[in-house]
Each structure stands twice: as C-alpha cells, then as structure tokens.
Design a protein around this motif. Structure first.
Motif: not given
Length: 152
Positions: A80-81, A93, A100, A116, A63-64, A114, A78, A96-97, A124
């Motif tokens: 990239f994910m 996922g 983040a 999406s 993610y970014t 986000v 957010l 990662l969240i 999400y």
C-alpha cells in the motif's frame, strides 16, 4: 507543515482504510480495486506499516512493505502507498518513499518491488524506481499494471 512518520497502531486502522477506499486516484473503473481493501489489526501485526502525521497527529498518508512479497530473499514489496486527497501535493509521498527505503534497508532488504496503480507510475519513476515489466489483468482488475523495482 511539520510531518512525522511513525509506526501505525491498531487505532490507525479505520483511518487508513478510509484513505484507501476514498482515494480519488481510484475513481471510476479503478474503484473496484480498493472497494474491499482495508487495514486491520492482523495486517498491522504482520507487516511494516508506517504513517505520515501532521502536527496535530492526523494521518496524512501511509505505506506498507510486506516480506516476503514479490522477488526473492532480501526483497520486499510495497503493498500500500496512499496519501490522503487533502494532503496531495505537499511532498508527503516523497517523505513516505524515503522512509520506506530507510526502513527496508534497516531490515536488511536490498530491493522493493512495486505493482503500481497505472496513474501512479510517474511518481514511482520520479523517486528512482525502474520499470521491469507489467502485471496482467486478473479477476476484477481488468487492466494491466506497471511492475517496478526500487533498488536500495
């Protein structure tokens, strides 16, 4: 499977770009959205980029978070994910969240915006984001996208 999340390095750039460009979530008419996207050294230097890795060090997803992004002071976005197709369904996922959220809080953020991919909205919502609007179609992206916020 033990998963470790750490900062991306320039050595990760090619693999992360491949994850983006080959994601099956973007098959069909969605492909135009990711066809030219990539992660490079400049992007890595400017933004928070974190990578989930397996025991062998292989990248499973990333993610970014960009600051500033949408929103105001104390907010990020957010950007990239992505989870590699081969690692889907393993909880990557959600890990990662969680990371983040922790990283954004550590940087003093209180909210992450986000925009999406439409098929990803349910994910999400399942991790606590709430829908606040829609981003209209623009340019090569000929469909509207859900606009969500994660409160930290």
């Amino acid at each position: 499977m033990a998963i470790k999340i750490d900062d991306a390095t320039v050595a990760d750039a090619e693999r992360l770009t491949r994850i983006v460009r080959t994601s099956s979530a973007y098959d069909g008419h969605y492909r135009v959205m990711v066809a030219d996207l990539g992660i490079d050294a400049e992007y890595l230097a400017a933004h928070l980029v974190r990578v989930a890795r397996d025991e062998a060090g292989r990248s499973l997803g990333f993610y970014t978070v960009i600051v500033p992004g949408r929103g105001g002071a104390g907010e990020g976005e957010l950007d990239f994910m992505f989870v590699d197709d081969a690692a889907q369904g393993r909880g990557v996922g959600r890990l990662l969240i969680d990371d983040a959220r922790a990283q954004a809080l550590a940087r003093g953020l209180r909210r992450v915006h986000v925009v999406s991919h439409p098929p990803s909205e349910g994910f999400y919502l399942s991790v606590g984001a709430r829908r606040v609007g829609t981003v209209p179609a623009e340019g090569a992206i000929t469909w509207s996208r859900p606009y969500l916020v994660l409160e930290l």
